[in-house]
Design an enzyme around this catalytic site. Structure first.
Site, PDB file in Angstrom:
ATOM      1  N   LYS A  18       0.829  -1.217   0.000  1.00 49.76           N
ATOM      2  CA  LYS A  18       0.000   0.000   0.000  1.00 49.76           C
ATOM      3  C   LYS A  18       0.863   1.268   0.000  1.00 49.76           C
ATOM      4  CE  LYS A  18      -2.287  -0.811   3.830  1.00 49.76           C
ATOM      5  NZ  LYS A  18      -1.559  -1.997   4.346  1.00 49.76           N
ATOM      6  N   ARG A 165      11.967  -1.976  11.063  1.00 48.55           N
ATOM      7  CA  ARG A 165      10.951  -1.292  11.877  1.00 48.55           C
ATOM      8  C   ARG A 165      10.700  -2.100  13.140  1.00 48.55           C
ATOM      9  NH1 ARG A 165       5.751   0.336   8.344  1.00 48.55           N
ATOM     10  NH2 ARG A 165       4.725  -0.630  10.124  1.00 48.55           N
TER      11      ARG A 165
HETATM   12  P1  AMP Z   1       1.322   0.875   9.252  1.00 51.78           P
HETATM   13  O1  AMP Z   1       2.549   1.660   8.934  1.00 51.78           O
HETATM   14  O2  AMP Z   1       0.130   1.293   8.463  1.00 51.78           O
HETATM   15  O3  AMP Z   1       1.562  -0.617   9.205  1.00 51.78           O
HETATM   16  O4  AMP Z   1       0.951   1.224  10.771  1.00 51.78           O
HETATM   17  C1  AMP Z   1       1.860   0.983  11.820  1.00 51.78           C
HETATM   18  C2  AMP Z   1       1.131   1.000  13.138  1.00 51.78           C
HETATM   19  O5  AMP Z   1       0.546   2.295  13.368  1.00 51.78           O
HETATM   20  C3  AMP Z   1      -0.038   0.030  13.248  1.00 51.78           C
HETATM   21  O6  AMP Z   1       0.375  -1.282  13.581  1.00 51.78           O
HETATM   22  C4  AMP Z   1      -0.858   0.683  14.355  1.00 51.78           C
HETATM   23  O7  AMP Z   1      -0.272   0.466  15.616  1.00 51.78           O
HETATM   24  C5  AMP Z   1      -0.707   2.178  14.048  1.00 51.78           C
HETATM   25  N1  AMP Z   1      -1.766   2.663  13.127  1.00 51.78           N
HETATM   26  C6  AMP Z   1      -1.608   3.091  11.856  1.00 51.78           C
HETATM   27  N2  AMP Z   1      -2.777   3.457  11.315  1.00 51.78           N
HETATM   28  C7  AMP Z   1      -3.713   3.238  12.264  1.00 51.78           C
HETATM   29  C8  AMP Z   1      -5.133   3.392  12.307  1.00 51.78           C
HETATM   30  N3  AMP Z   1      -5.837   3.814  11.246  1.00 51.78           N
HETATM   31  N4  AMP Z   1      -5.773   3.069  13.463  1.00 51.78           N
HETATM   32  C9  AMP Z   1      -5.094   2.657  14.553  1.00 51.78           C
HETATM   33  N5  AMP Z   1      -3.756   2.456  14.567  1.00 51.78           N
HETATM   34  C10 AMP Z   1      -3.069   2.757  13.442  1.00 51.78           C
END
Ligand code: AMP
Length: 241
Positions: A18, A165
């Site tokens: 994404k 990460r």
């Molecule tokens: P991502 O980079 O999208 O994988 O997001 C990393 C982390 O950020 C996730 O595992 C959640 O802990 C937090 N996070 C990101 N977007 C959201 C969201 N829309 N709602 C809640 N937590 C979020």
């Protein structure tokens, strides 16, 4: 190409590409790509007290509260560079967030979102996440060659040493995938009666980008997906993450 005030959102598990597609589409459409995960990681890097609280949630792979993330998104989408639309990567993740987003888009006079649901093979997701490295300075994400895993890798933009990460470790990956599946069915049902497109993301980034643009230029019939009713826990426990 002009985005025509479109808010585009990407659903899909972590590691489905994404972020890569959001960056590519942002360049093609001239609207910002907004990654809620990246916004949260930036807050963590700032060392603020909010950042410290957020970091403790991120390392476990759980979601931050709907209230917090809705506020972050509400503030970001109200900025001028979003007037013609934006691409949302990683938001909404719950139906409560999706409802908030609908209200927000109404308030901002932006139309209903165009939804792309990224479908990818679980094995592929796990392999991709294990090969993902991030620049601690600029936040840029790289996928490294399987052969270069042990070597010191540096960011081609600023020379900083790339890091894994903190939530890309095996236990947290499993938690994040399970959590994604927990909410995905409900989110797909929420959006399936609208401009909803299912995208096969197990292809090259170029192929996926081309399909996204094709769908935006010539919207086809929406696709309704019936998700298989496989118990969530059974799905990922078997993977050697
Ligand atoms: P991502 O980079 O999208 O994988 O997001 C990393 C982390 O950020 C996730 O595992 C959640 O802990 C937090 N996070 C990101 N977007 C959201 C969201 N829309 N709602 C809640 N937590 C979020």
């Amino acid at each position: 190409m002009h985005a025509q005030r479109k808010v585009i959102l990407f659903l899909g598990p972590p590691g489905s590409g994404k972020g890569t597609q959001a960056t590519r589409l942002s360049a093609a459409l001239g609207v910002p790509a907004i990654s809620t995960g990246e916004m949260l990681r930036r807050e963590c890097r700032s060392g603020s007290s909010l950042g410290k609280a957020v970091q403790s949630v991120l390392v476990t792979g759980q979601l931050v509260s709907d209230e917090l993330i809705n506020q972050v998104v509400g503030t970001r989408l109200s900025q001028r560079d979003c007037e013609q639309g934006c691409i949302l990567d990683g938001y909404p993740r719950t139906v409560s967030q999706a409802r908030f987003l609908d209200r927000l888009l109404g308030t901002l006079s932006l139309g209903g979102p165009v939804v792309f649901d990224f479908k990818v093979d679980t094995e592929q997701v796990i392999a991709r996440l294990g090969r993902r490295r991030q620049c601690p300075e600029c936040g840029h994400v790289f996928t490294v060659d399987p052969g270069s895993q042990g070597r010191d890798l540096v960011c081609e933009r600023d020379g900083a040493r790339l890091v894994l990460r903190s939530d890309d470790n095996p236990a947290t990956i499993r938690a994040r995938l399970n959590l994604y599946e927990e909410h995905a069915g409900e989110l797909v049902r929420y959006y399936s009666a609208r401009a909803y497109h299912r995208i096969s993301a197990s292809r090259t980034p170029e192929e996926v980008s081309a399909e996204l643009l094709r769908n935006l230029e010539h919207p086809t019939e929406r696709t309704i997906v019936n998700r298989p009713q496989v118990p969530v826990q059974a799905r990922y426990r078997a993977q050697s993450v």
